[in-house]
Design an enzyme around this catalytic site. Sequence first.
Site, PDB file in Angstrom:
ATOM      1  N   GLN A  63     -10.419  -3.861  -2.735  1.00 20.01           N
ATOM      2  CA  GLN A  63     -11.716  -3.353  -2.294  1.00 20.01           C
ATOM      3  C   GLN A  63     -12.788  -3.663  -3.339  1.00 20.01           C
ATOM      4  OE1 GLN A  63     -12.587  -1.626   0.726  1.00 20.01           O
ATOM      5  NE2 GLN A  63     -14.589  -2.186  -0.072  1.00 20.01           N
TER       6      GLN A  63
ATOM      7  N   ARG B 164     -13.651  -8.543   2.697  1.00 17.93           N
ATOM      8  CA  ARG B 164     -12.237  -8.338   2.380  1.00 17.93           C
ATOM      9  C   ARG B 164     -11.421  -9.612   2.643  1.00 17.93           C
ATOM     10  NH1 ARG B 164     -10.440  -3.135   2.016  1.00 17.93           N
ATOM     11  NH2 ARG B 164      -8.634  -4.201   1.125  1.00 17.93           N
TER      12      ARG B 164
ATOM     13  N   ARG C  78       0.872  -1.182   0.000  1.00 18.64           N
ATOM     14  CA  ARG C  78       0.000   0.000   0.000  1.00 18.64           C
ATOM     15  C   ARG C  78       0.900   1.220   0.000  1.00 18.64           C
ATOM     16  NH1 ARG C  78      -5.219   1.700   3.659  1.00 18.64           N
ATOM     17  NH2 ARG C  78      -6.099   0.132   2.264  1.00 18.64           N
TER      18      ARG C  78
ATOM     19  N   CYS D 181     -16.798   1.869   1.500  1.00 19.38           N
ATOM     20  CA  CYS D 181     -15.614   1.022   1.732  1.00 19.38           C
ATOM     21  C   CYS D 181     -15.062   1.165   3.139  1.00 19.38           C
ATOM     22  CB  CYS D 181     -14.548   1.354   0.700  1.00 19.38           C
ATOM     23  SG  CYS D 181     -14.092   3.089   0.715  1.00 19.38           S
TER      24      CYS D 181
ATOM     25  N   HIS E 102      -7.745   0.607  -6.142  1.00 19.09           N
ATOM     26  CA  HIS E 102      -7.940  -0.184  -4.918  1.00 19.09           C
ATOM     27  C   HIS E 102      -8.639  -1.484  -5.341  1.00 19.09           C
ATOM     28  CE1 HIS E 102      -8.069  -1.236  -0.852  1.00 19.09           C
ATOM     29  NE2 HIS E 102      -8.766  -0.244  -0.320  1.00 19.09           N
TER      30      HIS E 102
HETATM   31  N1   CP Z   1     -11.391   0.205   2.832  1.00 25.86           N
HETATM   32  C1   CP Z   1     -10.099   0.142   3.228  1.00 25.86           C
HETATM   33  O1   CP Z   1      -9.193  -0.083   2.415  1.00 25.86           O
HETATM   34  O2   CP Z   1      -9.898   0.310   4.557  1.00 25.86           O
HETATM   35  P1   CP Z   1      -8.470   0.521   5.245  1.00 25.86           P
HETATM   36  O3   CP Z   1      -7.903   1.832   4.747  1.00 25.86           O
HETATM   37  O4   CP Z   1      -8.767   0.534   6.722  1.00 25.86           O
HETATM   38  O5   CP Z   1      -7.583  -0.619   4.855  1.00 25.86           O
END
Ligand code: CP
Length: 324
Positions: A131, A293, A101, A265, A128
């Site tokens: 997601q 997830r 990330r 999300c 993403h």
């Molecule tokens: N939706 C999502 O990616 O949440 P986080 O940023 O908590 O990983």
Amino acid sequence: MIKDFLRIADFSSEDINHLLNLSAELKADPESRGKPLDGDTVVLYFTKPSTRTRISFEAAVAHLGGLPAMVSPAELQLGRGETIEDTARVVSEYARAFVIRTASDEDVRRFSAAASIPVINALTDNHHPCQALADLLTLNERFGRIKGLRVTYVGDAHNNVTHSLMEACALLGASIVIASPPSLRPADEILDWARAEAARHGAEVVVTDDPRGAVRGAHAVYTDVWLSMGEPEALRAERIDQLTPYRVTPALLALAVPDAIFMHCLPAHRGEEVDAAVIDGPQSVAFQQAENRLPTEMAILYALVNGLLNGAREREPAPATQGV
Ligand code: CP
């Protein structure tokens, strides 16, 4: 065979359907595919905060029998100037997969090019995909199909969640309607790809600045925070002014079809992009998305380490629109 999971548009609809079927199987029985990561390490490298992605990936690796190794920039020589390429080559000798990330899509592509192990995009500025896969699983669980649905995204649409959602809906034949101020529309390159792909599957991509018109007839109404990670806090007041007409309220959601769902999300800012009565109400599937997830990330890891994804074939150009 495709090595990495970097963006939804890299895959065919067959690949995504395969991942969804595998996700449903692993959600019903997390042990169904055994422990393919037994004795292996999966590195999770996060330069930004995360609750859902980080913890669900750690749990996914553990369910598959592996050891998750969570690292941040300050813990690696990468944070002191070692190159992405050298880091990727070295990590490939120790680990079975690399989950990343970070802000820059280009950095993730460089990592992927230099690594011999699968690289998974756990969120960049523009994508993403993990997601989006959980979102597709949620839509399929709620409606028993994805093709032919109408998904409306309302709010700041120039972000990773919207981009990946557009690619995912287009690939599986769901129409997507984007309602946002003109300055916060999705990136042109992603809009163009999604329009062409949606047309191939009998769906459409619509962009408007009218939230009420966009929500009419929607099966799902989706929103996200008005200030994405990495954007300056100084923009918040301007965004609130600009986006207040796009807040998902009970009155806005009531314009959708009667069994419509509300999607987010997370994390959410109640009172900004969504009212508490909506996200905590009976139509909300935000926590089902979060739950999904875990099985989707297990499916991604399982499919990549077993070489089960073929990637997108070269696509035919979209058919020309008939004039009236
Ligand atoms: N939706 C999502 O990616 O949440 P986080 O940023 O908590 O990983």
